[in-house]
Design an enzyme around this catalytic site. Structure first.
Site, PDB file in Angstrom:
ATOM      1  N   GLU A  22       9.642  21.298 -10.511  1.00  0.00           N
ATOM      2  CA  GLU A  22       9.416  20.440  -9.331  1.00  0.00           C
ATOM      3  C   GLU A  22       8.984  21.266  -8.114  1.00  0.00           C
ATOM      4  O   GLU A  22       8.125  20.839  -7.342  1.00  0.00           O
ATOM      5  CB  GLU A  22      10.719  19.696  -9.009  1.00  0.00           C
ATOM      6  CG  GLU A  22      10.634  18.676  -7.902  1.00  0.00           C
ATOM      7  CD  GLU A  22       9.778  17.483  -8.252  1.00  0.00           C
ATOM      8  OE1 GLU A  22      10.224  16.651  -9.052  1.00  0.00           O
ATOM      9  OE2 GLU A  22       8.669  17.360  -7.707  1.00  0.00           O
ATOM     10  N   GLY A  63       9.549  26.167   2.443  1.00  0.00           N
ATOM     11  CA  GLY A  63      10.723  26.562   3.228  1.00  0.00           C
ATOM     12  C   GLY A  63      11.938  26.739   2.331  1.00  0.00           C
ATOM     13  O   GLY A  63      11.976  26.256   1.205  1.00  0.00           O
ATOM     14  N   THR A  72      12.937  34.127   0.066  1.00  0.00           N
ATOM     15  CA  THR A  72      13.185  32.840   0.718  1.00  0.00           C
ATOM     16  C   THR A  72      13.755  31.822  -0.266  1.00  0.00           C
ATOM     17  O   THR A  72      14.791  31.198  -0.010  1.00  0.00           O
ATOM     18  CB  THR A  72      11.852  32.299   1.308  1.00  0.00           C
ATOM     19  OG1 THR A  72      11.292  33.315   2.128  1.00  0.00           O
ATOM     20  CG2 THR A  72      12.054  31.033   2.109  1.00  0.00           C
ATOM     21  N   LYS A 128      -1.614  24.069  -7.612  1.00  0.00           N
ATOM     22  CA  LYS A 128      -0.728  22.896  -7.582  1.00  0.00           C
ATOM     23  C   LYS A 128      -1.450  21.672  -8.155  1.00  0.00           C
ATOM     24  O   LYS A 128      -0.851  20.851  -8.854  1.00  0.00           O
ATOM     25  CB  LYS A 128      -0.282  22.617  -6.145  1.00  0.00           C
ATOM     26  CG  LYS A 128       0.620  23.705  -5.589  1.00  0.00           C
ATOM     27  CD  LYS A 128       0.771  23.560  -4.089  1.00  0.00           C
ATOM     28  CE  LYS A 128       1.767  24.559  -3.524  1.00  0.00           C
ATOM     29  NZ  LYS A 128       1.761  24.582  -2.053  1.00  0.00           N
ATOM     30  N   GLY A 165       6.113  32.672  10.074  1.00  0.00           N
ATOM     31  CA  GLY A 165       6.533  32.908   8.687  1.00  0.00           C
ATOM     32  C   GLY A 165       5.959  31.898   7.710  1.00  0.00           C
ATOM     33  O   GLY A 165       6.406  31.805   6.567  1.00  0.00           O
ATOM     34  N   ILE A 193       9.235  17.729  -1.815  1.00  0.00           N
ATOM     35  CA  ILE A 193       8.862  16.339  -2.151  1.00  0.00           C
ATOM     36  C   ILE A 193       8.994  16.141  -3.662  1.00  0.00           C
ATOM     37  O   ILE A 193       8.397  16.878  -4.432  1.00  0.00           O
ATOM     38  CB  ILE A 193       7.404  16.023  -1.733  1.00  0.00           C
ATOM     39  CG1 ILE A 193       7.175  16.376  -0.257  1.00  0.00           C
ATOM     40  CG2 ILE A 193       7.082  14.561  -1.983  1.00  0.00           C
ATOM     41  CD1 ILE A 193       5.741  16.199   0.206  1.00  0.00           C
ATOM     42  N   VAL A 241       5.112  22.289  -6.861  1.00  0.00           N
ATOM     43  CA  VAL A 241       4.166  21.434  -6.143  1.00  0.00           C
ATOM     44  C   VAL A 241       4.871  20.734  -4.984  1.00  0.00           C
ATOM     45  O   VAL A 241       5.879  20.053  -5.183  1.00  0.00           O
ATOM     46  CB  VAL A 241       3.570  20.350  -7.076  1.00  0.00           C
ATOM     47  CG1 VAL A 241       2.558  19.492  -6.331  1.00  0.00           C
ATOM     48  CG2 VAL A 241       2.929  20.972  -8.297  1.00  0.00           C
TER      49      VAL A 241
HETATM   50  N1  NAP Z   1       8.551  30.154   0.193  1.00  0.00           N
HETATM   51  C1  NAP Z   1       8.378  28.891  -0.113  1.00  0.00           C
HETATM   52  O1  NAP Z   1       8.567  28.001   0.746  1.00  0.00           O
HETATM   53  C2  NAP Z   1       7.962  28.483  -1.492  1.00  0.00           C
HETATM   54  C3  NAP Z   1       7.849  27.098  -1.796  1.00  0.00           C
HETATM   55  C4  NAP Z   1       7.540  26.724  -3.099  1.00  0.00           C
HETATM   56  C5  NAP Z   1       7.298  27.703  -4.056  1.00  0.00           C
HETATM   57  N2  NAP Z   1       7.383  29.026  -3.718  1.00  0.00           N
HETATM   58  C6  NAP Z   1       7.156  30.021  -4.780  1.00  0.00           C
HETATM   59  O2  NAP Z   1       8.417  30.645  -5.062  1.00  0.00           O
HETATM   60  C7  NAP Z   1       8.225  31.995  -5.411  1.00  0.00           C
HETATM   61  C8  NAP Z   1       9.075  32.868  -4.487  1.00  0.00           C
HETATM   62  O3  NAP Z   1       8.623  32.687  -3.164  1.00  0.00           O
HETATM   63  P1  NAP Z   1       9.405  33.325  -1.919  1.00  0.00           P
HETATM   64  O4  NAP Z   1       8.803  32.717  -0.710  1.00  0.00           O
HETATM   65  O5  NAP Z   1      10.854  33.234  -2.109  1.00  0.00           O
HETATM   66  O6  NAP Z   1       8.926  34.842  -2.019  1.00  0.00           O
HETATM   67  P2  NAP Z   1       9.569  36.111  -1.309  1.00  0.00           P
HETATM   68  O7  NAP Z   1      10.362  35.711  -0.122  1.00  0.00           O
HETATM   69  O8  NAP Z   1       8.480  37.097  -1.160  1.00  0.00           O
HETATM   70  O9  NAP Z   1      10.601  36.657  -2.403  1.00  0.00           O
HETATM   71  C9  NAP Z   1      10.196  37.153  -3.631  1.00  0.00           C
HETATM   72  C10 NAP Z   1      11.395  37.794  -4.280  1.00  0.00           C
HETATM   73  O10 NAP Z   1      11.007  38.224  -5.574  1.00  0.00           O
HETATM   74  C11 NAP Z   1      11.555  39.507  -5.798  1.00  0.00           C
HETATM   75  N3  NAP Z   1      10.718  40.215  -6.754  1.00  0.00           N
HETATM   76  C12 NAP Z   1       9.396  40.472  -6.718  1.00  0.00           C
HETATM   77  N4  NAP Z   1       9.009  41.115  -7.830  1.00  0.00           N
HETATM   78  C13 NAP Z   1      10.102  41.257  -8.582  1.00  0.00           C
HETATM   79  C14 NAP Z   1      10.369  41.839  -9.838  1.00  0.00           C
HETATM   80  N5  NAP Z   1       9.390  42.414 -10.530  1.00  0.00           N
HETATM   81  N6  NAP Z   1      11.624  41.793 -10.307  1.00  0.00           N
HETATM   82  C15 NAP Z   1      12.597  41.220  -9.599  1.00  0.00           C
HETATM   83  N7  NAP Z   1      12.427  40.652  -8.412  1.00  0.00           N
HETATM   84  C16 NAP Z   1      11.200  40.692  -7.902  1.00  0.00           C
HETATM   85  C17 NAP Z   1      11.567  40.195  -4.444  1.00  0.00           C
HETATM   86  O11 NAP Z   1      12.545  41.190  -4.524  1.00  0.00           O
HETATM   87  P3  NAP Z   1      12.965  42.145  -3.325  1.00  0.00           P
HETATM   88  O12 NAP Z   1      13.709  41.270  -2.365  1.00  0.00           O
HETATM   89  O13 NAP Z   1      13.855  43.130  -3.951  1.00  0.00           O
HETATM   90  O14 NAP Z   1      11.708  42.702  -2.752  1.00  0.00           O
HETATM   91  C18 NAP Z   1      11.938  39.027  -3.539  1.00  0.00           C
HETATM   92  O15 NAP Z   1      13.315  38.906  -3.412  1.00  0.00           O
HETATM   93  C19 NAP Z   1       6.732  32.262  -5.327  1.00  0.00           C
HETATM   94  O16 NAP Z   1       6.164  32.165  -6.591  1.00  0.00           O
HETATM   95  C20 NAP Z   1       6.225  31.158  -4.404  1.00  0.00           C
HETATM   96  O17 NAP Z   1       4.890  30.809  -4.685  1.00  0.00           O
HETATM   97  C21 NAP Z   1       7.708  29.432  -2.461  1.00  0.00           C
END
Ligand code: NAP
Length: 412
Positions: A128, A301, A13, A204, A186, A135, A131
């Site tokens: 940024e 998101g 995402t 956070k 989701g 925002i 957390v």
């Molecule tokens: N989603 C949000 O709204 C949001 C908001 C703020 C912060 N975050 C933080 O941002 C981070 C990512 O979140 P996300 O929602 O984008 O997660 P996600 O949709 O599950 O995506 C994670 C990505 O990381 C890749 N990945 C996992 N292990 C890996 C490795 N060892 N080497 C290379 N790539 C690897 C996965 O690869 P594959 O696609 O190949 O499986 C996937 O593309 C997390 O730490 C989360 O806490 C998320």
């Protein structure tokens, strides 16, 4: 025009949101930075997935290939978990790259170490997005801290928990039904523990504490409670009194001491968190010159999070090299209160208790649910005597909704 080369680690995402935003805002980035921003590489784990990535971008499962690129200026990390992201970012710093991360779990545990390493290597760190998603709370705190002394930061930091509490109240759903809805939309992971048990908000909060106060409370001393103890009946009882449950993280500095908690609380209509609904996040900062400021917006998101990362991208590129290590702030003198502070609570399950002179009864929400004023130790004592008793603190100044009838008291 010279070029800034970026690698994105993780293409879920957040990673994809950053990739698409760099493309859609190419002109704005070039005009602000005076350089073209180009994604040079993307690190993935699963080669089989279809990805919409230009052919000239290196897509690899091997981080070493990224480190070997002839030019690499910024590494954006959007992976889940502490390792391997920590190792990747350390290597990127040692190679002389600025780093940006969205990974709160990793950064809560290792942020200090990464900032120190970045300082030694004269590169910048953007976090940024760790957390409150979109925002700009970290930039705002950084701005405020130039002269203001922050005394307290409170926040609704977990959008999934806030969504579940809102659904339970508005749609009269059970916790399980609301959680299922969050998963369908989701907003919640298949394993929702990190969100609903308060771990995500806790991480956070520790990051915020370091920004606001230059240090953290002892992790073991921070009360961490999720939303699983909040039932539909409790939500309905609170609503009768015009109150709403919110999951709130709080850190305070009193004198030299930092205290924190992450727990469900009650708020009234006058509190800025009352109208923060669904997946929204909010952060309320109290500092000595400006007073209270509330920031509210999307806490997660694809594009809200990409927004935080893109703003960080500009920040790290413009501030080369700028020391963004956490500052130790001067202690704020707090007026010493005599004895302990009296607090307001919603208590549920109060059936057999004798009238206790240490408790002031304020309102009644249902047969066995009351709003009381008492010191925390007395409420804890009540809960120790009565196993099924649950209690939640009220945030702010309680305005009594209905005066408790003496008849209700005698029924106790
Ligand atoms: N989603 C949000 O709204 C949001 C908001 C703020 C912060 N975050 C933080 O941002 C981070 C990512 O979140 P996300 O929602 O984008 O997660 P996600 O949709 O599950 O995506 C994670 C990505 O990381 C890749 N990945 C996992 N292990 C890996 C490795 N060892 N080497 C290379 N790539 C690897 C996965 O690869 P594959 O696609 O190949 O499986 C996937 O593309 C997390 O730490 C989360 O806490 C998320």
């Amino acid at each position: 025009m010279s070029v800034i080369k970026v690698a994105i680690l993780g293409f879920g995402t957040v990673g994809e949101g950053v990739y698409r935003t760099i493309q859609s805002h190419e002109e704005e980035l070039a005009s602000v930075l005076g350089k073209k921003v180009e994604v040079a590489a993307v690190l993935i784990r699963n080669k089989e997935k279809d990805r919409n990535i230009n052919e000239d971008v290196l897509v690899t499962t091997d981080f070493k290939e990224i480190l070997c690129l002839p030019q690499l200026d910024v590494v954006v990390e959007a992976i889940v978990g502490k390792e391997p992201p920590l190792t990747f970012l350390k290597k990127a710093i040692e190679r002389g790259c600025h780093i940006i991360t969205a990974n709160k779990e990793m950064f809560a545990h290792h942020g200090k170490e990464l900032l120190k390493l970045a300082q030694e290597n004269k590169v910048s760190v953007g976090f940024e997005a760790t957390v409150a998603g979109g925002i700009p709370v970290i930039q705002t705190l950084g701005q405020l801290l130039k002269i203001n002394r922050v005394q307290q930061v409170q926040g609704i930091l977990n959008g999934t928990s806030n969504f579940i509490l809102t659904e339970m109240r508005e749609k009269k759903q059970s916790f399980a039904q609301a959680l299922l809805q969050a998963q369908k939309n989701g907003f919640a992971e298949a394993d929702p523990t990190n969100d609903v048990e308060g771990f995500d908000a806790f991480y956070k909060t520790m990051i915020l504490s370091r920004i606001a106060f230059g240090e953290e409370p002892n992790w073991q001393d921070v009360e961490r409670e999720g939303i699983t103890s909040v039932t539909r009946d409790l939500i309905d009882a609170a609503e009768k009194l015009g109150l709403r449950f919110k999951h709130v993280a709080s850190i305070n500095r009193e004198g030299g001491q930092i205290t924190g908690s992450v727990q469900p609380v009650l708020v009234g209509k006058e509190h800025p968190f009352y109208h923060v609904e669904g997946v929204e996040n909010a952060v309320n900062v109290h500092s000595d010159i400006v007073g209270r400021i509330t920031l509210q917006g999307p806490g997660a998101g694809m594009f809200p999070t990409a927004s935080a990362i893109i703003e960080d991208l500009v920040y790290v590129c413009q501030n080369h090299y700028h020391d963004r290590s956490f500052k130790q702030m001067a202690a704020v003198p707090i007026e010493q209160k005599k004895g302990q502070i009296s607090e307001t609570w919603l208590v549920h399950g109060l059936t057999k208790t004798k009238i206790n002179p240490l408790i002031t009864w304020l309102d009644q929400a249902s047969v066995d649910t009351f709003i009381i004023r008492a010191e925390k130790k007395d409420v804890v004592e009540l809960a120790n005597q009565q196993e099924d008793l649950v209690y939640f603190p009220f945030l702010g100044e309680y305005q009594s909704a209905i005066k408790l009838k003496p008849k209700a008291l005698s029924a106790l």
